[in-house]
Each structure stands twice: as C-alpha cells, then as structure tokens.
Design a protein around this motif. Structure first.
Motif, PDB file in Angstrom:
ATOM      1  N   LYS A  14      -4.804   3.048   7.753  1.00 44.70           N
ATOM      2  CA  LYS A  14      -3.907   2.080   7.120  1.00 44.70           C
ATOM      3  C   LYS A  14      -2.458   2.234   7.569  1.00 44.70           C
ATOM      4  O   LYS A  14      -1.748   1.234   7.784  1.00 44.70           O
ATOM      5  CB  LYS A  14      -3.999   2.206   5.594  1.00 44.70           C
ATOM      6  CG  LYS A  14      -5.312   1.706   5.014  1.00 44.70           C
ATOM      7  CD  LYS A  14      -5.351   1.867   3.500  1.00 44.70           C
ATOM      8  CE  LYS A  14      -6.673   1.359   2.933  1.00 44.70           C
ATOM      9  NZ  LYS A  14      -6.761   1.570   1.470  1.00 44.70           N
ATOM     10  N   ALA A  15      -1.993   3.462   7.725  1.00 41.01           N
ATOM     11  CA  ALA A  15      -0.605   3.674   8.155  1.00 41.01           C
ATOM     12  C   ALA A  15      -0.409   3.179   9.583  1.00 41.01           C
ATOM     13  O   ALA A  15       0.569   2.487   9.897  1.00 41.01           O
ATOM     14  CB  ALA A  15      -0.229   5.144   8.037  1.00 41.01           C
ATOM     15  N   GLU A  16      -1.344   3.536  10.472  1.00 45.49           N
ATOM     16  CA  GLU A  16      -1.232   3.117  11.861  1.00 45.49           C
ATOM     17  C   GLU A  16      -1.346   1.601  11.979  1.00 45.49           C
ATOM     18  O   GLU A  16      -0.656   0.978  12.794  1.00 45.49           O
ATOM     19  CB  GLU A  16      -2.306   3.811  12.692  1.00 45.49           C
ATOM     20  CG  GLU A  16      -2.098   5.327  12.796  1.00 45.49           C
ATOM     21  CD  GLU A  16      -3.247   6.020  13.498  1.00 45.49           C
ATOM     22  OE1 GLU A  16      -4.288   5.357  13.746  1.00 45.49           O
ATOM     23  OE2 GLU A  16      -3.115   7.225  13.808  1.00 45.49           O
ATOM     24  N   ALA A  17      -2.226   1.004  11.159  1.00 43.25           N
ATOM     25  CA  ALA A  17      -2.408  -0.445  11.200  1.00 43.25           C
ATOM     26  C   ALA A  17      -1.158  -1.170  10.709  1.00 43.25           C
ATOM     27  O   ALA A  17      -0.715  -2.149  11.322  1.00 43.25           O
ATOM     28  CB  ALA A  17      -3.623  -0.843  10.358  1.00 43.25           C
ATOM     29  N   CYS A  18      -0.588  -0.707   9.598  1.00 42.75           N
ATOM     30  CA  CYS A  18       0.637  -1.338   9.083  1.00 42.75           C
ATOM     31  C   CYS A  18       1.773  -1.223  10.090  1.00 42.75           C
ATOM     32  O   CYS A  18       2.527  -2.179  10.307  1.00 42.75           O
ATOM     33  CB  CYS A  18       1.039  -0.694   7.757  1.00 42.75           C
ATOM     34  SG  CYS A  18       0.078  -1.245   6.342  1.00 42.75           S
TER      35      CYS A  18
END
Length: 563
Positions: free
Chosen positions: A376-380
């Motif tokens: 989720k962090a990398e995607a955001c």
C-alpha cells in the motif's frame, strides 16, 4: 397556468423591443439585432438567448467591434466578435424575471463598452491578452521570477501516444519522469527558449493582429516590449540547424510564447547551416520567411500548484513528514498532504505500511485495480508521483515497529493505522524520546465512521495518546459514541475477509480532511486545539467540543509512575 417557455419568450421579446432591438427571424432560435449604448457609441450587436434558465447569460456579438471604439475593446474575442460582459460565476441571473434579466444584461454590456472606450478597462485588456494571442498552451514549470534560458520539451504525460504536451522548463523538470514512464525513454534534448521579462503587453489596434510573420511581430514588439526586439533572430543564431525557435515573454499579465518557424521554401542548407552565423541579418532581410504562432503559458511549477488554493496559509513545502498507515484513511490523507505541498521544495513525504492492497479494499481505498497486490505504501507513492511529479515521495513496506528509530528524523509523524495497539506503541516511543522528538498526530474513526478524531501529541504538559484511555479495558476520556451504540464488525471467511470494520468511504475521506487541516494548522503555527473531532453520524455519535486535554498523572506512558 401559462406555459413557462411561451411566457418567457414573450417577456424577452418585449424587453428587446423596449431597447430598440428587432428579432432576426432568418436564424433559428432567439436572436435580436440592435445597438449597444444607442444614445452615444451606437455599436451594432447581435444578442442570442440560448438558455431560458439563464444559467448562461445571453451571448452578445459585436458585428462591428471598431464602431465608436477605435478598435481596442477589452472583453471582445477578435475571431467572431463575442463580447464578454458578465461573469456568470459571480452574477446570478433571475430565471423567473426574464424581461428584467434581459434589461440587466444589456445595461451591463453598455456599461462595459463605455468604460472600455474611455480607457477605464486598460487593465482588462492586459488581463485578457491571452484570449487574443493564443494558438495553444504551454505548461510552465519555472519559478514566477525566472529569467534566462529555458527549454521547450514535447512530453507524453499519459499512456496515449496521441497526447503530446508542450512544457517549458529548465533542464531537469520532474515532468520528464512521466514521459519516461509512458515512452520508456528520456525526452528529446529540447529547444532553446529564452525567457525575457517585459512590461504588460496588449495588442495595438493600428497593427495587423495577431502577428503572423517576423515583420509584424517585430513591429508589435517595438511598441509593446522593445527589450525583446530581435530576440527571435538572436535565438536562431544561437542554435545549430533548427528551423524552429521559441521565445517566452514574461509579463506581469502572463507568460506569452512566440513560436517562430522558418517557412518550408526557406528551409534550405544554405540558410539553416551555411549562413547560420549571419542568420539574424538574413531573417531581417526576408521577414516573411518566418511564420509566427502564439501560445499562452499555464503555470504548473510547485510554488504555484501548492500555494494557489491556500490563500494566506503556508503550505507543507520544505517539511519532512512521515505518514504511518496507507489504508483507507491513510491513502486519502497521503493525497491531501501531497496536494498541500508535502514533498515539495526540498521537503519529503514518507509513506510506511506493511500491508498489501487486496480486492476487499477497492470499495473504499484511494487506489484501484491497477495496484492490486502492491504494497500500500509503495502503491500510494507511485500513484502520487504520477499525479504530482514535483514531489519527493518515499515509501517503506516494513513494519514501522521494525524501524521505529526513523520517526525522529521527521518534522511531523502521523499515525493513520487505526490500530490501537500500534498507536499505543508509537505514543510510548514518542513520550520516552521527549523533548527532542517531533509532534505525533493520531487520526482514527470511531464506531463504524460515526465520528472522526484527530489528536496531536507533543506538549509534555498536555495529554499523550495513552492519557485518552489510561486503562486498556477502561472508559475512554471522551465518549463520542452514544449509549447503546455497538461497533459492528464484518467477517466473511469465504471471501478472505477474516475481520473488518465496515464504514462508508465518505467517512474515511472526512477523517483525512480533518487530519490535513490539523497538519496545515501545525505548519502555520496554529495549535489551539490538539484534540478535535467531527461528528459524521449524529444518530450514533455525540458532538464534543475541541480542546486541549491535560496530562493524567497516573498515565502509564507519560505520568509520574512512568517516570
């Protein structure tokens, strides 16, 4: 009751007849011919009423814009004579009084026309110059005060190969990263584009307009911006063999670009290469050999983008901010922070989350199907870099508890995990590291999104996060949920949802909005209330005033026992 449309048309017709206009029956629709300012300037016009709801005002076209006006009237689009006399966003027209509305519009048009002719709207002419100048637009990724050499790039900012965007920047624009992402290669080297600071510019009614060749351009520059005279010829002389050159006129009323192209009959090796050193003289001798086009600059530099909507508030540029948790609330908050300038001008926005985006998240997460299976962090971070390439955005897929020491490197830490155990652990670390530790903002939702709560912990004299519920199984200090309200949970093992708390996506966005407001207040030195809440479901939650709760002496984290 009479038909409203027939009634409106009759009243509109009566109003125009009162003002000496006659209906033009040769065209379909409601069109009326007459004179604006009929007792003085007597400017012929056609007024077209296309919207009986008056959401859009009647369209006025001056059939002879130079009549009584000496040819220089602001608010007139020279292509078809359309007269801009009313800003529909600032004036609401009365659909229930059509005759009075028509008279109001004609009176306003007369007033604007008279002011223009008497020179009262000179500033308007400068402000609207772009409407008279532009054949297209150029995105400007330059500081507002920039002067000197820049470059024109043609970029692909999305995956569609037909979409091409002209951008002016110094050599290292972050928009180039989008071009690389969509094409797999770096942008071309770019075309030299000197940026020249000039006085406010407008058109001269005595000159051909707009200028289409070098002679007409230079005649206009000689009157409006003499310091830019000869800039096109000089730019050609500074390049090797290009048949096109750009110059930017940076005026107080906007940035206006001149695109100059040597006409095809003159694109010969003799002119482009052999006479390059003397090309300035050659172009002056044959000024019609250069074709001129005009473009208007649209600012996209980080200072403009992240300050435009904040009026007198400071944005988050230059700040180092850590956001822990990029789930439903954290995803929207990451976007809010980025759009407020976090990661701009030497700052950094760091996102941390050790979870993956799953199908169950799609109904209320910022991100969609293209990011399924991503951390989720990398995607955001990836999503936000595409939307706002100006920003420095980092990401970490490790558990924050395995890298707890990084918290001290930031100006502000935000806990958007919504997990009480994680929040307690982060709070304990923050309290033990005081006073040399950054503020910690906790944001969460209560009771299936019945209320959003934000709590900023930093002042040792005020409560820490644990002070809000000293005993793990005890009562909360602020009882937001009404008596009898039970938090509902979801459980669907067949779909892989072992446990979740349902709430609408709107509640997550509201919580993110509350947190962003608190972050902006922090950046602007306004910390009047460290505990804030927004009641989103009044049937399930109470309203509690914002405030600054005091420290609890027997708090196991910050109280005397902890010391």
């Amino acid at each position: 009751m009479p038909d409203r449309r027939d009634y409106a048309i009759k009243r509109i017709h009566d109003a125009f007849r009162q003002r000496g206009f006659r209906r033009d029956f040769s065209r379909r629709g409601l069109h009326y011919e007459g004179l604006l300012d009929e007792t003085d300037l007597r400017v012929p016009a056609v007024v077209s009423v296309g919207d009986l709801d008056f959401i859009h005002p009647p369209v006025i076209r001056l059939t002879d814009p130079e009549a009584g006006s000496k040819g220089q009237v602001p608010h007139v689009l020279r292509s078809d004579g359309t007269f801009c006399y009313l800003d529909r966003k600032s004036v609401v027209l009365d659909r229930y009084r059509p005759a009075e509305t028509i008279i109001q519009c004609l009176d306003r048009a007369d007033e604007v026309l008279r002011d223009a002719v008497r020179g009262r709207l000179v500033d308007d002419l400068a402000e609207e110059f772009g409407a008279y100048w532009a054949d297209g637009e150029v995105l400007v990724d330059l500081p507002s005060t920039f002067e000197g050499d820049a470059k024109i790039y043609v970029l692909r900012l999305d995956a569609n190969p037909e979409h091409k965007t002209i951008l002016v920047a110094r050599e290292k624009s972050r928009f180039a990263s989008l071009h690389r992402r969509n094409t797999g290669r770096d942008p071309d080297a770019g075309i030299l584009c000197p940026v020249i600071v000039v006085p406010p510019v407008s058109f001269d009614p005595q000159l051909p307009w707009p200028p289409k060749d070098l002679a007409e351009l230079n005649e206009w520059l000689r009157k409006m911006a003499p310091n830019a005279l000869g800039s096109i010829e000089a730019a050609f002389a500074r390049t090797k063999d290009l048949h096109m050159q750009w110059v930017c006129l940076s005026a107080p009323n906007g940035r206006f670009f001149v695109s100059a192209e040597i006409a095809k009959p003159y694109q010969t090796p003799e002119i482009l290469k052999n006479r390059r050193a003397s090309i300035s003289r050659t172009l002056r001798l044959v000024p019609t050999a250069v074709v001129i086009s005009g473009y208007v600059g649209i600012p996209v530099d980080e200072c403009y983008v992240f300050s435009r909507n904040l009026v007198h508030m400071k944005n988050l540029a230059g700040r180092r901010i850590l956001l822990i948790g990029c789930g439903t609330v954290g995803g929207f908050l990451a976007q809010h922070l980025a759009q407020s300038g976090a990661g701009a001008e030497g700052g950094k926005l760091m996102l941390a989350d050790n979870d993956e985006l799953k199908g169950a998240n799609l109904g209320r997460h910022l991100l969609g199907a293209p990011y399924l299976g991503w951390n989720k962090a990398e995607a955001c971070a990836d999503f936000l870099r595409q939307q706002l390439p100006h920003l420095e955005i980092g990401s970490s897929s490790n558990s924050i508890m395995k890298q707890i020491d990084i918290l001290g490197r930031y100006d502000l830490c935000i806990d958007a995990t919504g997990e009480e155990a994680v929040s307690i652990a982060l709070n304990d670390h923050a309290v033990r590291k005081r006073p040399g530790f950054p503020p910690m903002l906790h944001i969460w939702l209560e009771g299936n999104g019945a209320a959003a709560v934000g709590f900023m912990s930093h002042d040792p004299e005020l409560a820490c996060f644990k002070c809000l519920k000293v005993e793990l199984a005890g009562e909360k200090r602020f009882r937001l949920l009404r008596d009898g309200v039970v938090v509902e949970t979801g459980r669907n093992l067949a779909c892989g949802d072992a446990h979740f708390i349902p709430f609408p996506v709107s509640r997550a966005a509201s919580a993110a909005g509350l947190a962003c407001d608190m972050v902006l207040d922090w950046a602007n030195g306004d910390q009047r209330h460290c505990w804030r809440s927004v009641t989103l479901d009044h049937r399930r939650a109470n309203e509690i005033k914002d405030g600054n709760p005091k420290r609890i002496l027997h708090c196991p984290a910050c109280g005397s026992a902890a010391a």
